[in-house]
Design a protein around this motif. Structure first.
Motif, PDB file in Angstrom:
ATOM      1  N   ILE A  93       7.552  17.010  11.594  1.00 34.82           N
ATOM      2  CA  ILE A  93       6.884  16.339  10.479  1.00 34.82           C
ATOM      3  C   ILE A  93       6.356  17.365   9.480  1.00 34.82           C
ATOM      4  N   ARG A  94       5.813  18.480   9.974  1.00 33.06           N
ATOM      5  CA  ARG A  94       5.349  19.523   9.050  1.00 33.06           C
ATOM      6  C   ARG A  94       6.501  20.080   8.240  1.00 33.06           C
ATOM      7  N   ALA A  95       7.635  20.307   8.890  1.00 28.74           N
ATOM      8  CA  ALA A  95       8.806  20.827   8.164  1.00 28.74           C
ATOM      9  C   ALA A  95       9.270  19.821   7.122  1.00 28.74           C
ATOM     10  N   ASP A  96       9.250  18.532   7.491  1.00 30.52           N
ATOM     11  CA  ASP A  96       9.663  17.492   6.543  1.00 30.52           C
ATOM     12  C   ASP A  96       8.709  17.436   5.355  1.00 30.52           C
ATOM     13  N   LEU A  97       7.410  17.567   5.635  1.00 33.88           N
ATOM     14  CA  LEU A  97       6.423  17.597   4.558  1.00 33.88           C
ATOM     15  C   LEU A  97       6.700  18.754   3.609  1.00 33.88           C
ATOM     16  N   MET A  98       6.940  19.949   4.173  1.00 37.20           N
ATOM     17  CA  MET A  98       7.156  21.124   3.325  1.00 37.20           C
ATOM     18  C   MET A  98       8.492  21.062   2.594  1.00 37.20           C
TER      19      MET A  98
END
Length: 497
Positions: free
Chosen positions: A326-331
């Motif tokens: 999810i963090r990677a998707d956010l970034m």
């Protein structure tokens, strides 16, 4: 504001009259809201429904309640709650939906009515009824026995976030976990302080008050308080079109919230009740962790170039498995340009360490985040509480370092100054973050506060340990499910309970 503070204290002291009736602090504020709504409708001249007023029938108004004989007043009051719950006026109907009184003794109600009526309402109106009501909500949140702190984000933090995000009258503003409406009200205050609303064309005024502010709250009593709060700040003109709706953002209810240009939120901590996953089916990464689910909602609900500021606990920054994805998707989808590491001890759960993530939705879904700036306002800070109040002044240097661009654009980031390993503001490239396994839990300052003997209370340390344990359990659940373990078997074993 001294007179308002005095009135808030007097209103809070009335709670003592209800203790013999077994009324809790949170029930008291709800009960007080029923009575204050009638009193404030009278004081503001809105009860007759003129000029957009709220139209309360004569038999249900404050003066009629006050004039009722003491033995009959409680029965009259209970009937009033039933009548107003069926009101044709949307705001009145929503505030009194399913309302029932916790008061059992006629004498208790009579004392409340008499004491409320005797307060200095002229001064309260001069200083702002909205400020008075927010003071009451803050008092409730700070009373640990009330359990209401989870719905009330500290005002200094809200005001600082709003200041750097710079809402305007052209924004569509959303809070998907609205609580008592603090973010929406602060945004409105910022806009009307920096813009002359009386110079707006009539069509813009109507659009602003009918379509600019949107929120959702899961708990009926909290939504009731939020509607009252918005009404006293002039933001509940048409609650069926805008304002704070009752619903679950992690279900299909989210469709009632329009796409936003600005999202400000403090989502609830923990896992979804019962350990289940969100019932909405449009989230890419399915998780029972409410913060990760809300984070996905927020960056998906932003329009292109829309900006957001969201308060999240530390585990969102470092959890592996779905958390890392999810963090990677956010970034990828957004420019995550700033993280503010908040001091401990400013929320109802003293051990929970929190952060504010600031990001802007990109024009594409890949590669938007090039660098992340981290401001550490946690290390070497006081332990806030009654002895050391948490004030807006603590954010002054952060707001200066953040800069004048609420979107965190390339030029604004290039103008920022990395203060080095001894300072509070550091820059980290996307490549450096990838080397850390996409963990955003970045710290570098040695925290000397513990060496000064200013240790947290044992309850705070225990709560912090429980929070870290909950994060570890969530990570374990994610790993087991990724390995193909049967969800029902895990629930029976207590791992997913």
């Amino acid at each position: 504001m001294t007179r308002t503070v005095d009135i808030v204290q007097k209103l809070w002291n009335l709670c003592n009259d209800l203790r013999d009736d077994g009324v809790t602090f949170h029930q008291y504020v709800t009960e007080l809201t029923y009575l204050l709504f009638l009193k404030m409708a009278k004081e503001t001249g809105q009860e007759e429904g003129r000029d957009g007023g709220i139209n309360i029938p004569l038999q249900n108004r404050w003066d009629t309640l006050k004039a009722a004989s003491a033995p009959d007043r409680l029965d009259h009051y209970r009937q009033t709650l039933l009548d107003l719950g069926k009101s044709p006026a949307p705001l009145v109907r929503m505030i009194y939906a399913d309302a029932s009184s916790f008061i059992r003794k006629p004498a208790t109600l009579s004392k409340l009515v008499t004491d409320i009526d005797a307060l200095d309402w002229y001064s309260a109106k001069e200083e702002g009824l909205g400020d008075l009501y927010e003071g009451l909500l803050a008092k409730n949140a700070n009373e640990k026995k009330s359990g209401a702190g989870q719905y009330f984000t500290p005002r200094p933090l809200i005001d600082s976030i709003v200041a750097v995000m710079q809402p305007t009258s052209d924004d569509i503003i959303q809070d998907p976990a609205a609580g008592t409406g603090g973010f929406l009200i602060a945004a409105h205050h910022h806009i009307t302080t920096h813009e002359d609303e009386y110079s707006w064309p009539e069509t813009k005024q109507r659009a602003y008050y009918e379509n600019a502010f949107h929120g959702m709250e899961l708990v009926p009593d909290t939504q009731r308080l939020a509607l009252m709060n918005l009404m006293l700040h002039g933001l509940a003109n048409d609650p069926e079109r805008s304002g704070i709706r009752l619903g679950d953002t992690l279900s299909s209810d989210h469709q009632k919230l329009p796409k936003a240009t600005l999202i400000l939120s403090n989502p609830p901590f923990g896992t979804k009740k019962g350990g289940g996953t969100p019932t909405r089916d449009d989230l890419t990464y399915v998780t029972s962790n409410k913060q990760f689910a809300f984070l996905q909602h927020i960056y998906r609900a932003l329009k292109t170039h829309g900006r957001a500021a969201v308060i999240l606990p530390d585990n969102v920054l470092f959890e592996s498995g779905i958390g890392k994805q999810i963090r990677a998707d956010l970034m990828d989808k957004c420019t995550l340009h700033t993280i503010l590491r908040l001091p401990t001890g400013i929320f109802y759960a003293q051990g929970v360490k929190t952060n504010v993530l600031f990001f802007t939705r990109g024009t594409s879904d890949k590669g938007n985040t090039k660098e992340v700036w981290v401001y550490d306002l946690r290390a070497n800070m006081p332990h806030f509480g009654k002895r050391t109040p948490f004030t807006r002044e603590y954010f002054t240097e952060f707001e200066t370092a953040y800069g004048p661009d609420p979107y965190g654009g390339p030029d604004a980031l290039a103008a920022r100054v990395d203060t080095g390993p001894e300072g509070r503001f550091r820059r980290f490239t996307r490549e450096q973050i990838a080397e850390r396994g996409d963990s955003l839990d970045i710290s570098w300052l040695k925290d000397d506060s513990a060496d000064q003997g200013d240790l947290p209370e044992p309850a705070q340390l225990a709560e912090e340990a429980l929070t870290e344990l909950a994060g570890a359990m969530e990570e374990l659940r994610a790993i087991l499910l990724e390995l193909g373990e049967d969800q029902q078997a895990l629930e029976e074993a207590g791992v997913l309970s």
